[in-house]
Design a protein around this motif. Structure first.
Motif, PDB file in Angstrom:
ATOM      1  N   ALA A  78       0.841  -1.205   0.000  1.00 26.88           N
ATOM      2  CA  ALA A  78       0.000   0.000   0.000  1.00 26.88           C
ATOM      3  C   ALA A  78       0.871   1.248   0.000  1.00 26.88           C
ATOM      4  CB  ALA A  78      -0.933  -0.013   1.212  1.00 26.88           C
ATOM      5  N   ILE A  79       1.943   1.214   0.791  1.00 29.67           N
ATOM      6  CA  ILE A  79       2.850   2.375   0.837  1.00 29.67           C
ATOM      7  C   ILE A  79       3.580   2.542  -0.490  1.00 29.67           C
ATOM      8  CG2 ILE A  79       4.965   3.246   1.918  1.00 29.67           C
ATOM      9  CD1 ILE A  79       3.941   2.024   4.550  1.00 29.67           C
ATOM     10  N   SER A  80       4.122   1.440  -1.030  1.00 29.91           N
ATOM     11  CA  SER A  80       4.818   1.551  -2.318  1.00 29.91           C
ATOM     12  C   SER A  80       3.848   1.968  -3.419  1.00 29.91           C
ATOM     13  CB  SER A  80       5.497   0.221  -2.671  1.00 29.91           C
ATOM     14  OG  SER A  80       4.544  -0.819  -2.850  1.00 29.91           O
ATOM     15  N   TYR A  81       2.602   1.508  -3.343  1.00 28.33           N
ATOM     16  CA  TYR A  81       1.570   1.880  -4.322  1.00 28.33           C
ATOM     17  C   TYR A  81       1.361   3.392  -4.325  1.00 28.33           C
ATOM     18  CZ  TYR A  81      -3.052   1.578  -6.621  1.00 28.33           C
ATOM     19  OH  TYR A  81      -4.107   1.716  -7.475  1.00 28.33           O
ATOM     20  N   LEU A  82       1.200   3.977  -3.138  1.00 28.94           N
ATOM     21  CA  LEU A  82       0.958   5.415  -3.045  1.00 28.94           C
ATOM     22  C   LEU A  82       2.181   6.211  -3.492  1.00 28.94           C
ATOM     23  CD1 LEU A  82      -0.961   5.528   0.371  1.00 28.94           C
ATOM     24  CD2 LEU A  82      -1.917   5.749  -1.934  1.00 28.94           C
ATOM     25  N   PHE A  83       3.368   5.752  -3.124  1.00 28.82           N
ATOM     26  CA  PHE A  83       4.579   6.473  -3.519  1.00 28.82           C
ATOM     27  C   PHE A  83       4.802   6.384  -5.032  1.00 28.82           C
ATOM     28  CE2 PHE A  83       5.619   6.896   0.889  1.00 28.82           C
ATOM     29  CZ  PHE A  83       6.526   7.951   0.943  1.00 28.82           C
TER      30      PHE A  83
END
Length: 577
Positions: A78-83
């Protein structure tokens, strides 16, 4: 924890993996963008550490092995997706998918770099060696996959395609990373599956990356005013055409291998070293015992399966053949007959290799105008639709020889009867596809759904009015299908005059009798108007006769007509003497 010699050795392996990957995918210029993506990955890792600390109380409430999908995989991705979404929005708006995927890989490298540092200084060696060895290729592959699907979502014009790609950008990496985390859990004995899981993830990324090499640049689409979906639709036609030729047994088709190994001596050397390292373990496992005091299963994973997996990875990197994915289709086409009515009640008969929920390509030598509304009735396997309204988006003329002639049409919304017809079509194609794939009894008859004259006879020629296609007495090595125009057939008489035997129009097949009888041409074929004619050879005729009973029946009926016509002409000639 102090960095001992063993930890440094494992870290060195990570640097080799990182170098092998980035040497192949580090093609983004200028390099400042690569460094920027790498630093963004480190920043995402720091955010993950903070969030993990904040959510630690919530994670304690999650029980069971499968909770790692939420604790680790879902949160990380989820974090890598948003970044990655932020990266593409801020820095890669005008870049193609290839540039963004390269940035995604370097983002994963930065993420893995920080994660391994945290592992090295906070966990005991016996708990982290598996992750320490495997986390770099896992992050590189899953972040590359995530960047690929995000880039696809950005490229599509239709909202449904965008949403599907963005969902896959999250779901696929979470599934891969979650299964990987399961294999790394301590005291479960699943460590032996970590290496194969890494190979699977890397191979999936390599497949997507190689497939991506066939995508057009944005400038190519902009010059033609095409959507990304339009290009996909046209490429599918070439894929179905090739699929039909392969499945019908056409000879002399080129074989395109899935792997194409390119000479890269560093990766070959690293692969051989890793495979030798694994082979040494299987020859004498006790030799490795002094290096790591762990149980047999863990030692097998560390010194046997993991090096073997890395050896495979070094071979796989950059070796999946992008040519394999050009015009490649896995689903069978179920050809649909189409009757179209347009402006001033103009009627056109055509076919399509498939129907879809939004757009489709109609194979035709005649066109309606772009923007015209047309009424369609479709039919496949004795199933006929109600009247459906489409609008012509693009007309494609086969003047370059690359894409077939036809029209891309878009379905107008709110046509419930078509949705039901489309779902029945999908189910029918799915069932027939399984029958053909598994070779069920009766599966041979499935080929009649796509082995037809219009689909098998794919090479086209243009002829001008008055031009001869073949002459009486020529050897017959080909047969023909009229796609546009009128063709007359003449017999040379002894007195020097020409006798017209018949005249054929679009959809008619001729010249096949010379192939069946293996005798010279019995008449001359001459174009009455400008013509477009499809040409095929003996193996295409054999495929049609074997797969399509209707075609054989048509040949017999055509032969009977020719015999009757010739008898009538002979009687007329006798009576005129």
């Amino acid at each position: 924890m102090a960095l001992d010699a063993r930890t440094l050795g494992f870290l060195f392996v990570q640097l080799l993996v990182l170098y092998a990957y980035l040497s192949y995918y580090g093609n983004l210029r200028p390099y400042i963008f690569l460094f920027q993506s790498f630093l963004t990955g480190i920043l995402a890792g720091l955010i993950l550490l903070i969030l993990s600390s904040v959510l630690s109380g919530f994670f304690l409430l999650l029980k069971g092995d499968w909770s790692v999908f939420i604790k680790a995989a879902a949160l990380e991705k989820a974090i890598s997706y948003l970044f990655l979404l932020a990266l593409i929005h801020l820095f890669y708006r005008k870049a193609g998918i290839r540039r963004f995927v390269s940035a995604g890989i370097h983002f994963g490298a930065g993420f893995a770099f920080l994660e391994n540092l945290v592992y090295a200084f906070n966990l005991p060696p016996e708990s982290i060696y598996i992750r320490f060895i495997s986390s770099v290729p896992m992050h590189l592959a899953t972040c590359g996959i995530q960047a690929y699907y995000i880039g696809m979502g950005r490229s599509f014009a239709l909202s449904g395609n965008r949403v599907r790609s963005l969902v896959l950008a999250f779901a696929v990496p979470v599934a891969l990373h979650g299964l990987y985390d399961l294999t790394c859990m301590p005291d479960q004995g699943w460590e032996v599956y970590t290496g194969p899981m890494i190979v699977l993830s890397v191979l999936l990324f390599e497949v997507l990356y190689s497939r991506m090499q066939t995508f057009p640049e944005h400038s190519y689409l902009a010059d033609r005013a095409w959507r990304f979906e339009d290009w996909f639709t046209l490429e599918k036609q070439l894929g179905y055409a090739k699929w039909i030729l392969y499945s019908s047994g056409t000879r002399n088709l080129p074989h395109i291998p899935f792997f194409r190994f390119q000479p890269n001596y560093l990766r070959i050397f690293l692969s051989l070293v890793m495979l030798a390292f694994a082979a040494l373990y299987f020859i004498d496992a006790d030799w490795y015992s002094p290096f790591l005091k762990v149980d047999t299963s863990y030692r097998l994973a560390i010194f046997g399966i993991m090096p073997a997996s890395f050896g495979v990875i070094f071979f796989v990197i950059g070796s999946v053949n992008s040519e394999y994915f050009k015009n490649k289709r896995l689903r069978i086409p179920v050809v649909v007959d189409i009757e179209m009515t347009g402006h001033r009640n103009t009627r056109i008969s055509a076919i399509s290799y498939e129907i879809s929920s939004r757009s489709m390509f109609i194979h035709s030598e005649d066109f309606f105008g772009e923007g015209d509304r047309i009424q369609l009735r479709m039919s496949y396997h004795n199933r006929t639709s109600s009247t459906i309204t489409y609008v012509v988006r693009e007309t494609i003329e086969n003047n370059t020889g690359h894409y077939p002639s036809g029209m891309i049409v878009d379905l107008l919304p709110d046509q419930q009867s078509y949705k039901r017809y489309f779902l029945r079509y999908l189910f029918f194609r799915l069932i027939k596809g399984f029958m053909l794939l598994l070779n069920f009894p009766g599966s041979h008859s499935v080929r009649a759904l796509f082995v037809r004259p219009l689909t098998v006879m794919q090479n086209e020629r243009d002829y001008c009015a008055g031009e001869s296609i073949f002459k009486e007495g020529d050897r017959g090595g080909q047969f023909f299908l009229i796609k546009k125009g009128q063709i007359a057939f003449f017999k040379e008489l002894d007195n020097g005059k020409r006798l017209q035997l018949s005249e054929l129009g679009p959809g008619s097949i001729f010249g096949e009798m010379a192939l069946v009888s293996d005798k010279p041409r019995s008449a001359t074929a001459e174009c009455v108007t400008d013509c477009v004619v499809a040409v095929a050879h003996r193996d295409h005729l054999d495929a049609l006769m074997q797969a399509n009973p209707d075609f054989v029946l048509g040949l017999i009926q055509n032969l009977v007509k020719i015999i009757h016509k010739n008898e009538e002409e002979l009687l007329r000639l006798k009576s005129s003497r």
